[in-house]
Design an enzyme around this catalytic site. Structure first.
Site, mmCIF file in Angstrom:
data_model
loop_
_atom_site.group_PDB
_atom_site.id
_atom_site.type_symbol
_atom_site.label_atom_id
_atom_site.label_comp_id
_atom_site.label_asym_id
_atom_site.label_seq_id
_atom_site.Cartn_x
_atom_site.Cartn_y
_atom_site.Cartn_z
ATOM 1 N N SER A 75 -19.181 12.381 -4.261
ATOM 2 C CA SER A 75 -18.550 13.467 -3.512
ATOM 3 C C SER A 75 -17.296 12.938 -2.829
ATOM 4 O O SER A 75 -16.922 11.778 -3.019
ATOM 5 C CB SER A 75 -19.519 13.991 -2.460
ATOM 6 O OG SER A 75 -19.638 13.037 -1.422
ATOM 7 N N LYS A 76 -16.691 13.801 -2.046
ATOM 8 C CA LYS A 76 -15.467 13.444 -1.318
ATOM 9 C C LYS A 76 -15.589 12.117 -0.585
ATOM 10 O O LYS A 76 -14.632 11.359 -0.514
ATOM 11 C CB LYS A 76 -15.204 14.513 -0.252
ATOM 12 C CG LYS A 76 -14.367 15.649 -0.729
ATOM 13 C CD LYS A 76 -14.017 16.514 0.464
ATOM 14 C CE LYS A 76 -13.912 17.950 -0.002
ATOM 15 N NZ LYS A 76 -14.384 18.941 0.877
ATOM 16 N N ARG A 77 -16.776 11.901 -0.048
ATOM 17 C CA ARG A 77 -16.981 10.685 0.740
ATOM 18 C C ARG A 77 -16.687 9.417 -0.060
ATOM 19 O O ARG A 77 -16.381 8.377 0.480
ATOM 20 C CB ARG A 77 -18.448 10.596 1.206
ATOM 21 C CG ARG A 77 -18.796 11.476 2.349
ATOM 22 C CD ARG A 77 -20.199 11.214 2.814
ATOM 23 N NE ARG A 77 -21.191 11.470 1.774
ATOM 24 C CZ ARG A 77 -22.017 10.549 1.298
ATOM 25 N NH1 ARG A 77 -21.973 9.320 1.745
ATOM 26 N NH2 ARG A 77 -22.889 10.858 0.361
#
Ligand code: GLU
Length: 467
Positions: free
Chosen positions: A240-242
């Protein structure tokens, strides 16, 4: 003939996972000399955006995943979905459901409370088709899912998968505003586009039996499915974005080469022995679905960087030179493609991990006001080294060409003797004076590329800067 497709929803950028799905579909169809179709699934009007379409098309083009057909846009095809829904309604395979959203929500909550799986309770399934009490009321069209039996399919990655029909809901195919839902449009489109193989993330496995019963109702052949495990970060959580970039194009902007990214993506879940480096042609030749693994792959930035370095080192240098130009431009260097640039590349490509880094590393070849490492200056441009730099500047006067390595070498040797110093003690101050860094390509290469005038100027500046 194999026909595969990539069917992204433009509700976000093309991320690593999407790009890998696209790549596997592309490779599978190319391997079988088939056709690769691109379809944009933009029926979710609220969340779909043109900028995401641009990002998706841009990312695919950058990787060179050229589609043979499309892009088709679902929003141009609403008539087809309605026609198919009408057909199913006439045949009694879908039914009108008048239950309001509020009532459904209450029932859903009640089911959850009782610990059950919320299912539509099929209130409207057996209403008489011409019941006048519902006239004028809004309705959705629901699929009349078989109440018993099983749906099985032979997944090309995971083997046989079976679902009980009881687990499947009576899905909504058309909403009250007669807009179609994903599971319906995807079947109509894949059928009409003659798709034979669907490769997608295994987060879609639960949709597959729901789609298969719709294929069967429409009397369309059911394609083959291959559900590919998702990609996780090193922390084992779904990517994900993380975990970094959310758009594939960020990798382009960060100076990664499409060859490296393609090679990297191919190895995310697929293997061919222990081979790591694959050209596009080799991937097309060797890729096949049964060799895709069943467990999630882990995104590993270090490996991607390693592959990028590999391609920076091994692609033709003039090619790398041309690709470096926009990165130079970005840091305000308007260089042109010429022999000097190629020579710089030859010297930097062993060290740079990305084109962006290479551009930064090459800065001092292009301008005098390049970045200077303060620690290097403090250590090597000192009163003690000033005479060395002064002598070397003097020596240069007698050398006509900076490509004359023999003469340069002789002068440096002379200095090591004069100062009774190791070569490094002579070379480092010169290197820092010329490049502002303690690490650079070989000093003779740096001198040759900079040219006499520039070398003299930088030595003079360095000497003057020492108090
Ligand atoms: N539009 C769907 C998605 O982006 C496609 C799923 C599929 O390949 O069927 O997840």
């Amino acid at each position: 003939m194999v026909r595969s497709r990539f069917a992204p929803s433009p509700t976000g950028n093309l991320h690593i996972g999407g790009a890998r799905t696209a790549l596997f579909n592309y490779l599978y169809s190319k391997h079988h000399r088939g056709v690769f179709v691109l379809r944009i699934e933009d029926t979710d009007i609220e969340r779909s955006r043109d900028e995401y379409v641009d990002d998706i098309l841009g990312g695919l083009s950058w990787l060179g995943l050229d589609w043979d057909e499309g892009p088709y846009y679902q929003k141009d095809r609403t008539e087809l979905y309605r026609e198919h829904a009408e057909r199913l309604l006439k045949e009694g395979l879908v039914y009108r459901c008048y239950c309001s959203a509020e009532v459904l929500e209450e029932k859903r909550k009640a089911a959850l409370k009782e610990g059950g799986k919320p299912h539509y309770d099929r209130t409207c399934r057996d209403l008489p088709a011409d019941d006048p009490s519902h006239e004028g009321k809004p309705y959705v069209l629901r699929f009349r899912t078989p109440l018993s039996g099983e749906v099985s399919f032979a997944d090309l990655v995971r083997g046989k998968i079976t679902f009980k029909c009881e687990e499947l809901d009576d899905l909504i195919l058309l909403r009250t505003d007669s807009s179609p839902t994903y599971n319906f449009t995807v079947v109509v489109d894949d059928a009409l586009m003659g798709i034979t193989h669907i490769v997608r993330g295994d987060d879609h496995i639960n949709n597959t039996p729901r789609q298969i019963v719709i294929y069967e109702a429409l009397k369309y052949p059911v394609p083959q499915f291959a559900h590919v495990p998702l990609i996780h970060g090193k922390d084992k959580a779904r990517l994900s974005k993380r975990h970094g970039a959310t758009s594939l194009l960020e990798y382009r902007n960060d100076g990664f080469l499409p060859e490296a990214v393609m090679n990297y993506l191919a190895r995310l879940g697929w293997a061919h022995g222990d081979q790591e480096i694959f050209s596009r042609e080799e991937l097309i030749e060797k890729f096949d679905l049964p060799a895709v693994g069943k467990s999630p792959s882990i995104f590993d930035m270090e490996k991607l960087t390693w592959l990028n370095s590999h391609y920076l080192k091994t692609l033709p240098e003039d090619d790398i030179a041309k690709r470096l130009l926009p990165f130079l431009d970005e840091i305000g260097i308007s260089a042109g493609y010429d022999a000097r640039l190629v020579r710089i590349i030859v010297n930097l490509r062993e060290r740079a991990k990305t084109l962006k880094e290479m551009a930064q590393m090459s800065e001092y070849f292009f301008r005098d006001d390049h970045a200077v490492d303060d620690a290097a200056r403090a250590k090597f441009l000192t009163p003690a080294t000033k005479p060395i730099l002064t002598d070397f500047a003097e020596d240069l006067k007698g050398i006509a060409s900076m490509d004359d390595e023999e003469s340069l070498k002789a002068r440096l040797e002379g200095l090591t003797k004069k100062y009774n110093a190791k070569p490094v003690a002579i070379i480092q101050p010169i290197r820092v004076a010329l490049s502002g860094k303690t690490v650079s390509p070989g000093i003779f290469e740096v001198i040759a590329i900079l040219g006499k005038e520039c070398v003299e100027r930088r030595l003079k500046d360095a000497i003057e800067s020492i108090q």
